[in-house]
Enzyme design. Sequence first.
Site, mmCIF file in Angstrom:
data_model
loop_
_atom_site.group_PDB
_atom_site.id
_atom_site.type_symbol
_atom_site.label_atom_id
_atom_site.label_comp_id
_atom_site.label_asym_id
_atom_site.label_seq_id
_atom_site.Cartn_x
_atom_site.Cartn_y
_atom_site.Cartn_z
ATOM 1 N N ASP A 41 -1.819 -7.196 -5.348
ATOM 2 C CA ASP A 41 -3.104 -7.316 -4.421
ATOM 3 C C ASP A 41 -2.636 -8.162 -3.341
ATOM 4 O O ASP A 41 -2.480 -9.473 -3.610
ATOM 5 C CB ASP A 41 -4.502 -7.831 -5.283
ATOM 6 N N LYS A 99 -1.991 -1.745 -5.495
ATOM 7 C CA LYS A 99 -2.514 -1.992 -6.671
ATOM 8 C C LYS A 99 -2.948 -1.008 -7.648
ATOM 9 O O LYS A 99 -3.475 -1.386 -8.912
ATOM 10 C CB LYS A 99 -4.372 -2.442 -6.199
ATOM 11 N N TYR A 145 -14.580 -4.087 11.371
ATOM 12 C CA TYR A 145 -13.265 -3.472 11.313
ATOM 13 C C TYR A 145 -12.183 -3.661 12.442
ATOM 14 O O TYR A 145 -11.055 -4.052 11.939
ATOM 15 C CB TYR A 145 -13.436 -1.999 10.935
ATOM 16 N N GLY A 200 0.902 -1.218 -0.095
ATOM 17 C CA GLY A 200 -0.023 0.142 -0.093
ATOM 18 C C GLY A 200 0.889 1.180 0.039
ATOM 19 O O GLY A 200 0.419 2.137 0.656
ATOM 20 N N SER A 203 1.502 3.546 -2.325
ATOM 21 C CA SER A 203 1.535 4.235 -3.447
ATOM 22 C C SER A 203 0.723 5.670 -2.857
ATOM 23 O O SER A 203 0.765 6.738 -3.706
ATOM 24 C CB SER A 203 0.345 3.793 -4.699
ATOM 25 N N GLY A 248 -0.487 7.961 0.995
ATOM 26 C CA GLY A 248 -0.560 8.013 2.479
ATOM 27 C C GLY A 248 0.867 7.485 3.418
ATOM 28 O O GLY A 248 1.744 7.928 3.163
ATOM 29 N N ILE A 249 0.320 6.776 4.522
ATOM 30 C CA ILE A 249 1.452 6.634 5.338
ATOM 31 C C ILE A 249 2.472 5.598 4.769
ATOM 32 O O ILE A 249 3.653 5.926 5.074
ATOM 33 C CB ILE A 249 0.793 5.717 6.579
ATOM 34 N N GLY A 250 1.982 4.692 3.814
ATOM 35 C CA GLY A 250 3.221 3.599 3.222
ATOM 36 C C GLY A 250 4.085 4.566 2.167
ATOM 37 O O GLY A 250 5.247 4.313 2.299
#
Length: 279
Positions: free
Chosen positions: A69, A37, A163, A12, A14, A16-18
Site C-alpha cells: 500500500d 494491494k 482529484y 499498481g 496488478s 491496467g496500465i501498470g
Amino acid sequence: MNLRHKTLFITGASRGIGLAIALRAARDGANIAIAAKTATPHPKLEGTIHSAAAEIEAIGGRALALVVDVRDEVAVEQAIAQTAAHFGGIDILVNNASAISMTDTQATDLKRYDLMQSINTRGTFLCSKAALPHLRAAANPHILTLSPPLDMQAKWFAPHVAYTIAKFGMSLCTLGHAEEFRQYGIAVNSLWPLTAIDTAAVRNKLPDFAAASRSPAIMADAAYVILTKPAREVSGNFFIDEDVLRAQGRTDFSMYAPRSGAKAELDFFIPDEIAARYG
C-alpha cells in the site's frame, strides 16, 4: 537499448496500465516488482499481484509479487529493499498507483480526498524517495510517473478539484525531482494518454467513457520508448503517449482502438494546443 535484466518497481501493477508496462518490459526479459494491494481476487476488479506475476513469467520476465500500500511508509521502504536484494538493484521506478473520484467539492468527502492525496501525490513522493539510493547506483536510471501535463486552467479544476490537485501533485513531483535528481543522472518524466484508456478503474467509475477508450498497450509502448532512452538525455518532460510513438515514426494506431469500434475520446487534462493537433 532494451530492458533485458533491468529491474522495474511498478506500483499498481496488478492490472491496467501498470500491468501493461510490466508485460512490455517482460518481453525483453526484465525483472518486475509488482507492488500493489490486491493479493486475492477482487469482486469488481480483475487481476492480483500473483496473476500478474504469472503473466510476466510466461513471456520471459522475472517477477516479484509484493503486497504494498503506497500510503504505508514502512511497507514501501521494505518492498523497495526487498526488490533491490532480490534482483540486485533497481533501475526504474514507475509511479502508476492512483486513486480517482471525479466528484465536485460538495460530493467529495474528506476520506476520499485524503485517499487521493495519500496514494497519488504522497505515494509518488514516498516511492521516489525510497528508491532514490538504488536509482543513484543504476546504470541508466529512470522514474516515470503516470500523471498529466501541468496545464493550469480552471476548467481542469472546477469539475473535480480534489482529484485534479492529487494528479497535478504527482506532476509537481516530476517537475521538482527532474531538476533535483539531474545531478545523479536520473531521468524523471511523466506520461499521460492522449485518449481515455480502457482500465478497470475507467470501467467502474466512468463506464460510458470506457467504450471510447484505447487499449493500455499504447501507454506501455510509449513508456518503453521513454525507459530505453539514455537517462541523461531525457528528463523533465510531460509526455503524451501518441506523441512519443509518432516521434518514433509510428502512424498507425488502429491496434489500440476502442473495442467498441467507437472513436477514442480525448482524456482529461490534455492541453488545448495538443488537442488542436489531433482535432
